[in-house]
Design a protein around this motif. Structure first.
Motif, PDB file in Angstrom:
ATOM      1  N   ALA A   1     -13.041  -3.559   4.108  1.00 25.08           N
ATOM      2  CA  ALA A   1     -11.861  -3.393   4.964  1.00 25.08           C
ATOM      3  C   ALA A   1     -11.691  -4.542   5.955  1.00 25.08           C
ATOM      4  CB  ALA A   1     -11.958  -2.069   5.711  1.00 25.08           C
TER       5      ALA A   1
ATOM      6  N   TYR B   1       0.810  -1.214   0.000  1.00 26.03           N
ATOM      7  CA  TYR B   1       0.000   0.000   0.000  1.00 26.03           C
ATOM      8  C   TYR B   1       0.850   1.273   0.000  1.00 26.03           C
ATOM      9  CZ  TYR B   1      -3.684  -3.337   1.133  1.00 26.03           C
ATOM     10  OH  TYR B   1      -4.558  -4.399   1.107  1.00 26.03           O
TER      11      TYR B   1
ATOM     12  N   ASP C   1      -7.742  -5.524   6.001  1.00 21.85           N
ATOM     13  CA  ASP C   1      -6.898  -4.767   6.923  1.00 21.85           C
ATOM     14  C   ASP C   1      -5.986  -5.646   7.758  1.00 21.85           C
ATOM     15  OD1 ASP C   1      -7.922  -2.434   5.978  1.00 21.85           O
ATOM     16  OD2 ASP C   1      -9.158  -1.972   7.730  1.00 21.85           O
TER      17      ASP C   1
ATOM     18  N   PRO D   1      -8.349   0.413  -4.568  1.00 21.15           N
ATOM     19  CA  PRO D   1      -8.396   1.028  -3.232  1.00 21.15           C
ATOM     20  C   PRO D   1      -9.814   1.137  -2.679  1.00 21.15           C
ATOM     21  CG  PRO D   1      -6.885   2.226  -4.649  1.00 21.15           C
ATOM     22  CD  PRO D   1      -7.606   1.244  -5.531  1.00 21.15           C
ATOM     23  N   LEU D   2     -10.786   1.323  -3.555  1.00 24.35           N
ATOM     24  CA  LEU D   2     -12.178   1.382  -3.101  1.00 24.35           C
ATOM     25  C   LEU D   2     -12.664   0.008  -2.645  1.00 24.35           C
ATOM     26  CD1 LEU D   2     -14.514   3.286  -2.658  1.00 24.35           C
ATOM     27  CD2 LEU D   2     -15.199   2.966  -5.049  1.00 24.35           C
TER      28      LEU D   2
ATOM     29  N   LYS E   1     -10.760  -2.210  -1.223  1.00 22.80           N
ATOM     30  CA  LYS E   1     -10.180  -2.352   0.121  1.00 22.80           C
ATOM     31  C   LYS E   1     -10.959  -1.551   1.147  1.00 22.80           C
ATOM     32  CE  LYS E   1      -5.912  -1.751   2.754  1.00 22.80           C
ATOM     33  NZ  LYS E   1      -6.519  -0.981   3.857  1.00 22.80           N
ATOM     34  N   LYS E   2     -11.405  -0.373   0.773  1.00 25.81           N
ATOM     35  CA  LYS E   2     -12.149   0.468   1.712  1.00 25.81           C
ATOM     36  C   LYS E   2     -13.516  -0.133   2.033  1.00 25.81           C
ATOM     37  CE  LYS E   2     -13.879   5.198   2.282  1.00 25.81           C
ATOM     38  NZ  LYS E   2     -13.983   6.543   1.642  1.00 25.81           N
TER      39      LYS E   2
END
Length: 323
Positions: free
Chosen positions: A281, A246, A285, A274-275, A277-278
């Motif tokens: 999460a 990241y 994470d 990235p979205l 992952k968001k």
């Protein structure tokens, strides 16, 4: 420097890769992710600008002293070339024009290939799809090093040389592990590339041609961006097969560092990972992750328990379908 690593074979596993099951779980919990499964049309313009940037560089280096040709090949050309291979990676997943226009993506990949100097795009697509379907598959996934690589590159110095020679091994490994018949598109890719190289040599001479080829070889060898080759699937932690990164170099690499996310959702362009992952999460994470590809390269060389053998490998069962 001469210490031999302990591992003497790959980590053989007898379970399926984790990405398909995790994809099902995430989609059941976060169906909104399906909206991200669409082409990234901005990729088209980024690739065109990158090709133009390299053409400009070919012109600018044609009369420089050799030391500056080599300097700019490593400092600038290598970054653009490696970034372009990852643009081709995106295109291989039909991210430029979408799945409904698969051939548009193939032709565009041949275009993106031109400033690399060596034919790459069509063959990469064929083998890369196997890597996703059969991750770690013995005799199928050519991302897995050969037994010779694992056996020979077993000291710190030899591992360093292995990193320098990465482009060579990625080129010959398919011929050793899983050779495929040459296709019409691969011949077109080759002829288009040779024609382009001849034109560059005719217009601007040997220095521009050297800059083009050296940038590609240097960029895929001992280079900070090349940390992704090792970061993606080499088993620094036992039991973990895929790792995400990241850090800031994702800006130059179409977010290839989001590698768990990419294998979970290979039909989502890098721009949107990235979205992913968001949104999901809770799934990402707590997975092992990196923030520095340079440190990955350093640790690979200096850690005597890590070598080209540090990969999970599977004996595939049932019918295998390849491109």
């Amino acid at each position: 420097m001469g210490n031999t690593v302990a591992r003497e074979d790959f980590e053989w596993v007898y379970t399926d890769q984790p990405h398909a099951d995790r994809r099902k779980e995430i989609l059941a919990k976060h169906p909104e992710i399906k909206a991200l499964m669409k082409p990234d049309y901005n990729l088209i313009w980024v690739v065109v600008l990158m090709v133009l940037a390299q053409l400009t560089a070919f012109y600018l280096v044609k009369d420089l002293d050799w030391k500056w040709v080599i300097f700019w090949a490593y400092v600038f050309g290598s970054c653009i070339s490696h970034s372009m291979t990852l643009a081709i990676h995106e295109i291989s997943h039909n991210s430029a024009f979408g799945n409904s226009k698969a051939m548009w993506n193939r032709w565009f990949g041949i275009f993106a290939n031109l400033p690399l100097g060596l034919p790459y795009s069509i063959s990469f697509k064929r083998y890369h799809m196997d890597h996703h379907r059969y991750l770690g598959g013995d005799g199928i996934d050519v991302d897995i090093p050969t037994n010779f690589e694992g056996w020979f590159f077993c000291t710190r110095f030899r591992k360093f040389i292995w990193i320098v020679l990465q482009p060579f091994f990625y080129a010959i490994r398919p011929l050793c592990i899983n050779p495929k018949p040459i296709t019409r598109l691969e011949i077109i890719n080759l002829l288009a590339q040779l024609s382009f190289d001849v034109v560059i040599y005719y217009l601007w001479g040997v220095k521009s041609t050297f800059y083009m080829l050296a940038g590609s070889v240097l960029g895929l060898g001992l280079h900070p961006i090349s940390g992704h080759f090792i970061a993606e699937h080499y088993m620094f932690l036992k039991g973990h097969e895929t790792y995400s990164y990241y850090g800031p170099l994702n800006l130059l690499t179409f977010n290839v560092g989001y590698h768990n996310e990419h294998h979970d959702f290979p039909n989502i362009p890098g721009k949107s990972l990235p979205l992913v992952k968001k949104i999901a999460a809770e799934y990402y994470d707590n997975l092992p992750q990196y923030n520095s590809w340079i440190k990955v390269l350093y640790d690979f060389v200096m850690d005597d328990t890590i070598s080209p053998y540090s990969r999970m490998k599977r004996q595939l069962k049932g019918e295998v379908k390849q491109d």
